[in-house]
Design a protein around this motif. Structure first.
Motif, PDB file in Angstrom:
ATOM      1  N   THR A 161      44.771  25.896  93.393  1.00 34.61           N
ATOM      2  CA  THR A 161      44.251  27.263  93.331  1.00 34.61           C
ATOM      3  C   THR A 161      43.954  27.783  94.736  1.00 34.61           C
ATOM      4  N   LEU A 162      43.366  26.931  95.566  1.00 33.26           N
ATOM      5  CA  LEU A 162      43.103  27.305  96.947  1.00 33.26           C
ATOM      6  C   LEU A 162      44.409  27.570  97.689  1.00 33.26           C
ATOM      7  N   LEU A 163      45.405  26.714  97.470  1.00 33.54           N
ATOM      8  CA  LEU A 163      46.697  26.901  98.121  1.00 33.54           C
ATOM      9  C   LEU A 163      47.303  28.249  97.737  1.00 33.54           C
ATOM     10  N   LYS A 164      47.248  28.598  96.461  1.00 35.58           N
ATOM     11  CA  LYS A 164      47.807  29.880  96.012  1.00 35.58           C
ATOM     12  C   LYS A 164      47.136  31.055  96.707  1.00 35.58           C
ATOM     13  N   SER A 165      45.848  30.945  96.952  1.00 35.29           N
ATOM     14  CA  SER A 165      45.153  32.013  97.668  1.00 35.29           C
ATOM     15  C   SER A 165      45.573  32.068  99.131  1.00 35.29           C
ATOM     16  N   MET A 166      45.814  30.908  99.735  1.00 29.17           N
ATOM     17  CA  MET A 166      46.185  30.866 101.141  1.00 29.17           C
ATOM     18  C   MET A 166      47.569  31.452 101.381  1.00 29.17           C
ATOM     19  N   ILE A 167      48.461  31.389 100.378  1.00 32.89           N
ATOM     20  CA  ILE A 167      49.810  31.928 100.556  1.00 32.89           C
ATOM     21  C   ILE A 167      49.967  33.303  99.895  1.00 32.89           C
ATOM     22  N   GLY A 168      48.856  33.869  99.422  1.00 37.30           N
ATOM     23  CA  GLY A 168      48.883  35.227  98.923  1.00 37.30           C
ATOM     24  C   GLY A 168      49.336  35.400  97.493  1.00 37.30           C
ATOM     25  N   LEU A 169      49.454  34.309  96.741  1.00 33.95           N
ATOM     26  CA  LEU A 169      49.855  34.421  95.343  1.00 33.95           C
ATOM     27  C   LEU A 169      48.685  34.770  94.434  1.00 33.95           C
ATOM     28  N   LYS A 170      47.484  34.483  94.892  1.00 33.67           N
ATOM     29  CA  LYS A 170      46.293  34.734  94.077  1.00 33.67           C
ATOM     30  C   LYS A 170      45.161  35.181  94.987  1.00 33.67           C
ATOM     31  N   MET A 171      44.621  36.347  94.733  1.00 33.85           N
ATOM     32  CA  MET A 171      43.541  36.840  95.568  1.00 33.85           C
ATOM     33  C   MET A 171      42.240  36.087  95.277  1.00 33.85           C
ATOM     34  N   PRO A 172      41.513  35.703  96.297  1.00 33.31           N
ATOM     35  CA  PRO A 172      40.227  35.040  96.067  1.00 33.31           C
ATOM     36  C   PRO A 172      39.198  36.021  95.503  1.00 33.31           C
ATOM     37  N   PHE A 173      38.198  35.469  94.817  1.00 28.74           N
ATOM     38  CA  PHE A 173      37.104  36.300  94.314  1.00 28.74           C
ATOM     39  C   PHE A 173      36.283  36.887  95.457  1.00 28.74           C
ATOM     40  N   ALA A 174      36.158  36.126  96.544  1.00 32.04           N
ATOM     41  CA  ALA A 174      35.347  36.538  97.689  1.00 32.04           C
ATOM     42  C   ALA A 174      35.887  35.869  98.940  1.00 32.04           C
ATOM     43  N   GLY A 175      35.500  36.408 100.097  1.00 29.06           N
ATOM     44  CA  GLY A 175      35.876  35.791 101.363  1.00 29.06           C
ATOM     45  C   GLY A 175      37.168  36.327 101.931  1.00 29.06           C
ATOM     46  N   ASP A 176      37.622  35.698 102.998  1.00 28.22           N
ATOM     47  CA  ASP A 176      38.805  36.165 103.707  1.00 28.22           C
ATOM     48  C   ASP A 176      39.641  34.976 104.162  1.00 28.22           C
ATOM     49  N   ILE A 177      40.948  35.214 104.306  1.00 30.99           N
ATOM     50  CA  ILE A 177      41.882  34.194 104.771  1.00 30.99           C
ATOM     51  C   ILE A 177      42.755  34.835 105.846  1.00 30.99           C
ATOM     52  N   LEU A 178      42.701  34.272 107.054  1.00 30.48           N
ATOM     53  CA  LEU A 178      43.452  34.807 108.181  1.00 30.48           C
ATOM     54  C   LEU A 178      44.635  33.899 108.494  1.00 30.48           C
ATOM     55  N   ILE A 179      45.813  34.496 108.591  1.00 34.22           N
ATOM     56  CA  ILE A 179      47.022  33.796 109.003  1.00 34.22           C
ATOM     57  C   ILE A 179      47.351  34.263 110.418  1.00 34.22           C
ATOM     58  N   GLU A 180      47.178  33.360 111.389  1.00 31.94           N
ATOM     59  CA  GLU A 180      47.388  33.695 112.801  1.00 31.94           C
ATOM     60  C   GLU A 180      46.627  34.966 113.182  1.00 31.94           C
ATOM     61  N   GLY A 181      45.408  35.074 112.687  1.00 34.71           N
ATOM     62  CA  GLY A 181      44.520  36.158 113.072  1.00 34.71           C
ATOM     63  C   GLY A 181      44.533  37.380 112.182  1.00 34.71           C
ATOM     64  N   ASP A 182      45.474  37.464 111.230  1.00 36.96           N
ATOM     65  CA  ASP A 182      45.583  38.633 110.358  1.00 36.96           C
ATOM     66  C   ASP A 182      45.242  38.255 108.913  1.00 36.96           C
ATOM     67  N   GLU A 194      42.453  30.552 109.242  1.00 37.12           N
ATOM     68  CA  GLU A 194      40.999  30.525 109.092  1.00 37.12           C
ATOM     69  C   GLU A 194      40.652  30.960 107.670  1.00 37.12           C
ATOM     70  N   VAL A 195      39.890  30.130 106.990  1.00 38.44           N
ATOM     71  CA  VAL A 195      39.414  30.426 105.644  1.00 38.44           C
ATOM     72  C   VAL A 195      37.901  30.618 105.742  1.00 38.44           C
ATOM     73  N   LYS A 196      37.436  31.799 105.319  1.00 37.93           N
ATOM     74  CA  LYS A 196      36.041  32.163 105.550  1.00 37.93           C
ATOM     75  C   LYS A 196      35.325  32.502 104.242  1.00 37.93           C
ATOM     76  N   ASP A 197      34.380  31.650 103.853  1.00 38.22           N
ATOM     77  CA  ASP A 197      33.500  31.905 102.710  1.00 38.22           C
ATOM     78  C   ASP A 197      34.268  32.299 101.453  1.00 38.22           C
ATOM     79  N   VAL A 198      35.361  31.593 101.185  1.00 40.02           N
ATOM     80  CA  VAL A 198      36.242  31.939 100.073  1.00 40.02           C
ATOM     81  C   VAL A 198      35.742  31.340  98.762  1.00 40.02           C
ATOM     82  N   ALA A 199      35.863  32.121  97.694  1.00 39.53           N
ATOM     83  CA  ALA A 199      35.637  31.646  96.331  1.00 39.53           C
ATOM     84  C   ALA A 199      36.909  31.909  95.541  1.00 39.53           C
TER      85      ALA A 199
END
Length: 248
Positions: free
Chosen positions: A44-65, A5-10
């Motif tokens: 850039t979005l992919l890097k944030s989803m795998i934890g290589l780059k923190m997003p400016f805002a929002g949250d990314i959940l991997i299997e709920g965490d 789940e990707v929520k309001d990510v920048a």
């Protein structure tokens, strides 16, 4: 529960925002695509989803965490839940194919060497590379490199595998074979695939759903089944992109 789940990510670089207000979910077991024009922010979005780059805002959940808010211990646990295969394969040139596939097992487990080799060979068998186990990466074709990288991404039996431009640089037949492999692994093993690509043939042959990023407005402009979007997307540019039509 969704796989992701990707929520309001920048996301962006320095002080420059590349994408904002990014919200979507990836269902368990589906093949999901991240599409867009050059420079739209896909990688850039992919890097944030795998934890290589923190997003400016929002949250990314991997299997709920949350991978954004995870402490070091939780981050290590989350890293075991997914695998990543990069565009060029990113294999270590000084290691055999078998040794490359074994790297995540060496890093994250304390299994005996024989068990690690057995698991690695089983992953190579899944991608049709058993006979290449003792070869060096320099001895592999482009398609074989992609398959070896996919085997390494699956070495810890993750529920999610991220692929960055998996068909880039491959001839049409080799790319079609890789597409079929991805579809088979998703169907038979229940793996959730998230794929960044611009290869239209792959998009229409393997993907269940996609999002389309537009760098001009810095957000998602379409989401859904690619066949439906090609014909019925409300955004004319999305239809043009998926039909590979010239901009007049």
């Amino acid at each position: 529960m969704n796989a992701i789940e990707v929520k309001d990510v920048a996301v962006g670089y320095g002080g420059a925002v590349v994408m904002r207000d990014i919200t979507f979910s990836v269902r368990k077991g589906e093949v999901f695509g991240i599409l867009g024009g050059s420079g739209s922010g896909k990688s850039t979005l992919l890097k944030s989803m795998i934890g290589l780059k923190m997003p400016f805002a929002g949250d990314i959940l991997i299997e709920g965490d949350s991978i954004v808010r995870a402490d070091d211990a939780m981050r290590m646990r989350l890293l075991r839940r997914f695998g990543v295969a990069y565009q060029g394969g990113a294999l270590f040139g000084s290691m055999t194919v078998l040794e490359n596939v074994r790297v995540p097992l060496d890093e994250f487990t304390s299994l005996p060497p024989g068990a690690k080799d057995s698991i690695s060979l089983s992953k190579l068998n899944l991608v049709g590379l058993m006979n290449a186990a003792q070869k060096m990466p320099s001895e592999l074709s482009g398609g074989m490199l992609k398959r070896a990288a996919l085997a390494r991404a699956m070495s810890l039996d993750p529920g999610i595998v991220f692929l960055d431009e998996p068909s880039a640089g491959l001839d049409p037949i080799t790319a079609a074979d890789l597409d079929e492999l991805i579809r088979r692994l998703s169907r038979d093993l229940g793996i959730t695939f998230v794929i960044v690509t611009h290869e239209l043939a792959s998009i229409f042959s393997v993907m269940d759903r996609v999002i389309v990023l537009d760098g001009r407005v810095k957000t998602i402009v379409a989401e859904g089944n690619p066949h439906d979007l090609r014909e019925k997307a409300a955004n004319e540019w999305v239809r043009q992109l998926l039909r590979r039509e010239a901009s007049l």
